[in-house]
Design a protein around this motif. Sequence first.
Motif, PDB file in Angstrom:
ATOM      1  N   ILE A  26     -37.665  33.871  27.947  1.00 46.92           N
ATOM      2  CA  ILE A  26     -37.823  33.888  26.489  1.00 46.92           C
ATOM      3  C   ILE A  26     -36.606  33.334  25.750  1.00 46.92           C
ATOM      4  O   ILE A  26     -36.702  32.957  24.596  1.00 46.92           O
ATOM      5  CB  ILE A  26     -38.158  35.298  25.965  1.00 46.92           C
ATOM      6  CG1 ILE A  26     -37.030  36.275  26.299  1.00 46.92           C
ATOM      7  CG2 ILE A  26     -39.475  35.778  26.520  1.00 46.92           C
ATOM      8  CD1 ILE A  26     -37.192  37.627  25.642  1.00 46.92           C
ATOM      9  N   ASN A  27     -35.452  33.277  26.424  1.00 44.61           N
ATOM     10  CA  ASN A  27     -34.236  32.797  25.772  1.00 44.61           C
ATOM     11  C   ASN A  27     -33.960  31.320  26.042  1.00 44.61           C
ATOM     12  O   ASN A  27     -32.921  30.808  25.648  1.00 44.61           O
ATOM     13  CB  ASN A  27     -33.047  33.658  26.203  1.00 44.61           C
ATOM     14  CG  ASN A  27     -33.224  35.083  25.740  1.00 44.61           C
ATOM     15  OD1 ASN A  27     -33.489  35.333  24.574  1.00 44.61           O
ATOM     16  ND2 ASN A  27     -33.127  36.021  26.663  1.00 44.61           N
ATOM     17  N   ASN A  28     -34.891  30.669  26.721  1.00 45.06           N
ATOM     18  CA  ASN A  28     -34.801  29.223  26.979  1.00 45.06           C
ATOM     19  C   ASN A  28     -33.492  28.805  27.638  1.00 45.06           C
ATOM     20  O   ASN A  28     -32.875  27.828  27.239  1.00 45.06           O
ATOM     21  CB  ASN A  28     -35.018  28.436  25.685  1.00 45.06           C
ATOM     22  CG  ASN A  28     -36.401  28.666  25.133  1.00 45.06           C
ATOM     23  OD1 ASN A  28     -37.378  28.639  25.869  1.00 45.06           O
ATOM     24  ND2 ASN A  28     -36.489  28.920  23.838  1.00 45.06           N
ATOM     25  N   LEU A  29     -33.076  29.563  28.631  1.00 44.59           N
ATOM     26  CA  LEU A  29     -31.901  29.203  29.421  1.00 44.59           C
ATOM     27  C   LEU A  29     -32.403  28.366  30.595  1.00 44.59           C
ATOM     28  O   LEU A  29     -33.237  28.817  31.372  1.00 44.59           O
ATOM     29  CB  LEU A  29     -31.172  30.457  29.885  1.00 44.59           C
ATOM     30  CG  LEU A  29     -30.652  31.321  28.728  1.00 44.59           C
ATOM     31  CD1 LEU A  29     -30.157  32.660  29.232  1.00 44.59           C
ATOM     32  CD2 LEU A  29     -29.562  30.600  27.971  1.00 44.59           C
ATOM     33  N   ASN A  30     -31.908  27.135  30.707  1.00 44.35           N
ATOM     34  CA  ASN A  30     -32.538  26.152  31.581  1.00 44.35           C
ATOM     35  C   ASN A  30     -31.962  26.027  32.982  1.00 44.35           C
ATOM     36  O   ASN A  30     -32.512  25.314  33.807  1.00 44.35           O
ATOM     37  CB  ASN A  30     -32.497  24.778  30.901  1.00 44.35           C
ATOM     38  CG  ASN A  30     -33.301  24.798  29.616  1.00 44.35           C
ATOM     39  OD1 ASN A  30     -34.399  25.328  29.567  1.00 44.35           O
ATOM     40  ND2 ASN A  30     -32.736  24.236  28.566  1.00 44.35           N
ATOM     41  N   GLN A  31     -30.853  26.684  33.262  1.00 48.43           N
ATOM     42  CA  GLN A  31     -30.235  26.615  34.580  1.00 48.43           C
ATOM     43  C   GLN A  31     -30.131  28.030  35.154  1.00 48.43           C
ATOM     44  O   GLN A  31     -30.170  29.011  34.409  1.00 48.43           O
ATOM     45  CB  GLN A  31     -28.831  26.005  34.490  1.00 48.43           C
ATOM     46  CG  GLN A  31     -28.766  24.657  33.798  1.00 48.43           C
ATOM     47  CD  GLN A  31     -29.478  23.568  34.575  1.00 48.43           C
ATOM     48  OE1 GLN A  31     -29.396  23.508  35.797  1.00 48.43           O
ATOM     49  NE2 GLN A  31     -30.179  22.703  33.865  1.00 48.43           N
ATOM     50  N   SER A  32     -29.943  28.122  36.483  1.00 49.86           N
ATOM     51  CA  SER A  32     -29.771  29.459  37.062  1.00 49.86           C
ATOM     52  C   SER A  32     -28.965  29.413  38.356  1.00 49.86           C
ATOM     53  O   SER A  32     -28.944  28.407  39.067  1.00 49.86           O
ATOM     54  CB  SER A  32     -31.121  30.120  37.322  1.00 49.86           C
ATOM     55  OG  SER A  32     -31.817  29.440  38.342  1.00 49.86           O
TER      56      SER A  32
ATOM     57  N   ASP B 285     -19.049  41.400  45.559  1.00 47.14           N
ATOM     58  CA  ASP B 285     -18.866  40.174  44.777  1.00 47.14           C
ATOM     59  C   ASP B 285     -19.631  39.046  45.440  1.00 47.14           C
ATOM     60  O   ASP B 285     -19.571  38.891  46.666  1.00 47.14           O
ATOM     61  CB  ASP B 285     -17.387  39.780  44.704  1.00 47.14           C
ATOM     62  CG  ASP B 285     -16.552  40.733  43.881  1.00 47.14           C
ATOM     63  OD1 ASP B 285     -17.127  41.556  43.144  1.00 47.14           O
ATOM     64  OD2 ASP B 285     -15.315  40.646  43.973  1.00 47.14           O
ATOM     65  N   THR B 286     -20.316  38.259  44.633  1.00 47.23           N
ATOM     66  CA  THR B 286     -21.030  37.106  45.173  1.00 47.23           C
ATOM     67  C   THR B 286     -20.047  35.971  45.449  1.00 47.23           C
ATOM     68  O   THR B 286     -18.907  35.987  44.979  1.00 47.23           O
ATOM     69  CB  THR B 286     -22.100  36.576  44.189  1.00 47.23           C
ATOM     70  OG1 THR B 286     -21.443  36.018  43.044  1.00 47.23           O
ATOM     71  CG2 THR B 286     -23.071  37.669  43.782  1.00 47.23           C
ATOM     72  N   VAL B 287     -20.513  34.993  46.189  1.00 44.54           N
ATOM     73  CA  VAL B 287     -19.760  33.756  46.325  1.00 44.54           C
ATOM     74  C   VAL B 287     -19.776  33.061  44.979  1.00 44.54           C
ATOM     75  O   VAL B 287     -20.533  33.420  44.075  1.00 44.54           O
ATOM     76  CB  VAL B 287     -20.366  32.844  47.422  1.00 44.54           C
ATOM     77  CG1 VAL B 287     -20.274  33.498  48.787  1.00 44.54           C
ATOM     78  CG2 VAL B 287     -21.798  32.456  47.083  1.00 44.54           C
ATOM     79  N   SER B 288     -18.965  32.044  44.853  1.00 41.56           N
ATOM     80  CA  SER B 288     -18.886  31.284  43.614  1.00 41.56           C
ATOM     81  C   SER B 288     -19.923  30.162  43.604  1.00 41.56           C
ATOM     82  O   SER B 288     -20.210  29.569  44.631  1.00 41.56           O
ATOM     83  CB  SER B 288     -17.481  30.697  43.493  1.00 41.56           C
ATOM     84  OG  SER B 288     -17.331  30.004  42.297  1.00 41.56           O
ATOM     85  N   PHE B 289     -20.461  29.915  42.427  1.00 38.71           N
ATOM     86  CA  PHE B 289     -21.372  28.797  42.211  1.00 38.71           C
ATOM     87  C   PHE B 289     -20.816  27.984  41.049  1.00 38.71           C
ATOM     88  O   PHE B 289     -20.496  28.547  40.006  1.00 38.71           O
ATOM     89  CB  PHE B 289     -22.782  29.307  41.866  1.00 38.71           C
ATOM     90  CG  PHE B 289     -23.726  28.223  41.448  1.00 38.71           C
ATOM     91  CD1 PHE B 289     -24.362  27.441  42.394  1.00 38.71           C
ATOM     92  CD2 PHE B 289     -23.964  27.971  40.102  1.00 38.71           C
ATOM     93  CE1 PHE B 289     -25.231  26.426  42.007  1.00 38.71           C
ATOM     94  CE2 PHE B 289     -24.830  26.965  39.702  1.00 38.71           C
ATOM     95  CZ  PHE B 289     -25.463  26.191  40.662  1.00 38.71           C
ATOM     96  N   VAL B 290     -20.696  26.684  41.224  1.00 32.64           N
ATOM     97  CA  VAL B 290     -20.109  25.852  40.183  1.00 32.64           C
ATOM     98  C   VAL B 290     -21.211  25.102  39.427  1.00 32.64           C
ATOM     99  O   VAL B 290     -21.960  24.316  40.016  1.00 32.64           O
ATOM    100  CB  VAL B 290     -19.083  24.862  40.761  1.00 32.64           C
ATOM    101  CG1 VAL B 290     -18.491  23.995  39.652  1.00 32.64           C
ATOM    102  CG2 VAL B 290     -17.981  25.612  41.495  1.00 32.64           C
ATOM    103  N   ALA B 291     -21.289  25.376  38.128  1.00 28.87           N
ATOM    104  CA  ALA B 291     -22.247  24.689  37.258  1.00 28.87           C
ATOM    105  C   ALA B 291     -21.698  23.302  36.910  1.00 28.87           C
ATOM    106  O   ALA B 291     -20.521  23.010  37.116  1.00 28.87           O
ATOM    107  CB  ALA B 291     -22.459  25.502  35.984  1.00 28.87           C
TER     108      ALA B 291
END
Length: 126
Positions: A4-10, A46-52
């Motif tokens: 509903i918030n139109n966030l396009n990446q994940s 803690d999760t691993v890192s993800f780079v956007a």
Amino acid sequence: TDNINNLNQSFNVSFADDSQTESFSGTSIFDSRLVLNEGTSSGTADTVSFVADTDIPRFELRVAGQDLEVSQFFVSLDNGASYTPAARNTVLTPSTTGKSIKVRVSLQDDSANPNPTVSSLAVLYD
């Protein structure tokens, strides 16, 4: 749940194994879920890192699990140098921007939440 918030990446994290988790303290992965270790009432992972591709101006944390009412979640956009408390299913504008996403899960149990577990989580962002 709808976007509903139109966030396009994940950035999506599954707890099928420990490949997306960097560190554990009082927690472990069991039966494809993040759980508290036997005999502990709190713990973190803690999760691993993800780079956007670019800096993240806003994000929303989604979590699938059970007994999570007293557990807490934190999102970092600077590879874990600082964390922002993240209410689930709420769009947040971070005070520190960046593009290197990490999530800290702080599981906590109490009488109403005796078995906190997380099966997956996602950070939705612009």
